[in-house]
Design an enzyme around this catalytic site. Structure first.
Site, PDB file in Angstrom:
ATOM      1  N   CYS A  85     -75.092  31.790  58.148  1.00 24.29           N
ATOM      2  CA  CYS A  85     -74.280  32.732  57.919  1.00 24.29           C
ATOM      3  C   CYS A  85     -74.179  33.312  56.480  1.00 24.29           C
ATOM      4  CB  CYS A  85     -73.069  32.151  58.270  1.00 24.29           C
ATOM      5  SG  CYS A  85     -71.553  33.358  57.705  1.00 24.29           S
ATOM      6  N   GLY A  86     -74.638  34.564  56.096  1.00 24.80           N
ATOM      7  CA  GLY A  86     -74.481  35.013  54.800  1.00 24.80           C
ATOM      8  C   GLY A  86     -73.047  34.889  54.017  1.00 24.80           C
ATOM      9  N   HIS A  87     -71.885  35.322  54.916  1.00 25.58           N
ATOM     10  CA  HIS A  87     -70.739  34.977  54.085  1.00 25.58           C
ATOM     11  C   HIS A  87     -70.336  33.624  53.818  1.00 25.58           C
ATOM     12  CE1 HIS A  87     -69.736  39.187  54.839  1.00 25.58           C
ATOM     13  NE2 HIS A  87     -69.880  39.202  56.050  1.00 25.58           N
TER      14      HIS A  87
END
Length: 523
Positions: free
Chosen positions: A50-52
């Site tokens: 997950c980038g966030h």
């Protein structure tokens, strides 16, 4: 005194990140014991891809190091490894962050994802909703945060104190609340009882509550008076402005000096419309790309625009005109009077829909996405986004599961919209953003934060859609009914697809920055 000093230090400073992690790693074997052993903890449920979550990691580590000194612990759970545990706590997207006070009734974390905001939020959580103050603690408490509310009461005025406490319970995540019953302190503040004074580190320094002592009125006062007359939009304040419920007027400028000068120029306009609009400057060098989201040119500053946050409507000020108090006053007044039409950016409506993925633009958004008879999955993408490009072939294959089946096609649509070229009534923070708009519940879209595989996306549509169409299982059943000759190649192809999908997800995790990297102007 010592407790309040701890509060002040926690809210104003952050320690350097330690080399060894101060974030505890939890799983099914130690989770229950951990939350039972700690009166207060913050736990992040995440996925490694997950980038966030990756963006949050260093901020979370920094906050954990500072809060460790105050006996407030931070932990994390890898939901790709602890699936059952994450399901137990209703995790549907990443990162999901929850505040635990023991194992029962965790509450969602609603602060910003920056270290100072996490520290401030959790220190507030460690205090009672209303701190009882005296002559030794009141002065330190006034400056313990950017905004502090102190109520002045008679000892036996339970009605006013109850209303104040009710508001404090609702807003404890955002503000510090204190209570005073010492008449000498009330006289020193030149106020009467009951009264509430908001102390703030901006504007005139304090605002006095002058309404009826009612919990809702106190809550409304706190929200309105805590916003600077002309504030600043940045990573720590953006979400607050978006959630305020009133429009936001942006003042773009490239230097701090120019932003200060424009803020002073427009201050009388902000004062005139206080409570109807929020006004804030924004650094055009750091966040100039955000001007494009407001239908402004991104290379021509200073600039001014109003965003109707509830509907995501944009009202850009003519960039060929000079920003003056008179010009902005006339512009804002026209907006407030409802005489101004929003600026709508839209690509042409496609003459026909080619392929299984429906192409949505601003001018057919309502027709397709808000069609109340269908479950509609929408990908909000950017043409330059590398992750969007990687998703494209899988998204086409997903759409075909429904498009090629007449029964499914009447119930489910898979669509995409270029969110950089079209105005949409959603606040999009990053790309790709995927949402499901269920039939019969178009006002309650469901965000997708799972793995970007065909199977997971299809299961998401099945679980969250009104019709619970199980297209992926149907596909597998159709393949299994073929002859053995055809089944073997199909299985091989399916296995190769799975490997390719897994490799794609792994590539996203370690991909170096480049022209196709997922870059967006995220506030």
């Amino acid at each position: 005194m010592g407790l309040l000093r701890t509060v002040a230090l926690g809210l104003l400073g952050a320690a350097a990140v330690a080399s060894a992690s101060d974030v505890h790693v939890l799983g099914k074997d130690n989770f229950d014991a951990f939350v039972k052993d700690h009166d207060l903890s913050l736990i992040e449920f995440y996925a490694p891809w997950c980038g966030h979550c990756k963006a949050l990691a260093p901020e979370y580590e920094e906050a954990a190091t500072t809060l460790k000194e105050k006996n407030i612990v931070l932990a994390k759970v890898d939901c790709t490894e602890e699936t059952a545990l994450c399901q137990t706590y209703g995790v549907e997207g990443y990162p999901t962050i929850k505040v635990f006070r023991g194992p029962e009734n965790p509450s969602p974390y609603s602060g910003a994802r920056k270290a100072p905001a996490i520290i401030s939020y959790m220190v507030k959580q460690s205090l009672p909703a209303v701190s009882i103050l005296n002559k030794d603690t009141i002065e330190e408490f006034k400056t313990a945060d950017k905004v502090v509310l102190i109520g002045y009461f008679k000892e036996d005025d339970s009605s006013s104190k109850d209303a104040f406490t009710a508001a404090a319970e609702k807003l404890r995540d955002s503000f510090l609340f204190g209570s005073v019953t010492d008449s000498a302190l009330t006289e020193a503040e030149d106020t009467k009882v009951p009264s509430i004074i908001m102390y703030k580190q901006f504007d005139d320094g304090r605002t006095v509550f002058a309404e009826k002592f009612d919990a809702e009125a106190i809550e409304a006062f706190a929200k309105a008076a805590s916003v600077p007359l002309v504030g600043e939009v940045g990573p720590d304040t953006y979400s607050g402005y978006m959630q305020s419920g009133i429009p936001l007027a942006y003042i773009f400028a490239e230097t701090a000096e120019e932003r200060a000068a424009l803020a002073e120029e427009i201050r009388p306009v902000a004062q005139k419309h206080k409570g109807k609009l929020n006004f804030a400057t924004i650094d055009a060098k750091a966040f100039g790309a955000h001007a494009g989201n407001l239908n402004l040119e991104t290379d021509k500053f200073p600039a001014f625009a109003i965003q109707e946050t509830a509907k995501n409507q944009k009202f850009p000020f003519d960039q060929s005109k000079k920003i003056t108090q008179k010009a902005i006053d006339e512009f804002v007044q026209e907006f407030v009077d409802g005489k101004m039409a929003p600026s709508i950016k839209s690509e042409p409506i496609p003459e026909k829909q080619d392929g299984p993925v429906y192409v949505v633009v601003a001018n057919n958004y309502e027709q397709i996405v808000k069609d109340d008879t269908k479950d509609v999955l929408v990908e909000f993408y950017a043409p330059w986004c590398g992750h969007c490009k990687a998703l494209a072939p899988k998204y086409e294959e997903l759409a075909a599961l429904y498009f090629n089946n007449p029964d499914y096609a009447s119930k489910v649509i898979v669509a995409k919209v270029d969110a950089t070229a079209n105005d949409v009534p959603e606040e999009i923070a990053g790309f790709p953003t995927i949402k499901l708009y269920p039939a019969g519940a178009k006002d309650k879209p469901v965000d997708y934060s799972g793995s970007r595989t065909i199977e997971d996306l299809a299961n998401f549509i099945k679980e969250k859609g009104k019709y619970q169409v199980d297209a992926y299982v149907a596909k597998e059943e159709a393949e299994s009914s073929e002859t053995v000759e055809h089944a073997a190649p199909a299985a091989t192809e399916m296995a190769e697809g799975t490997t390719e999908s897994a490799a794609s997800e792994a590539t996203e995790t370690v991909k170096p920055k480049g022209d196709d990297e997922e870059i967006h102007d995220e506030l």
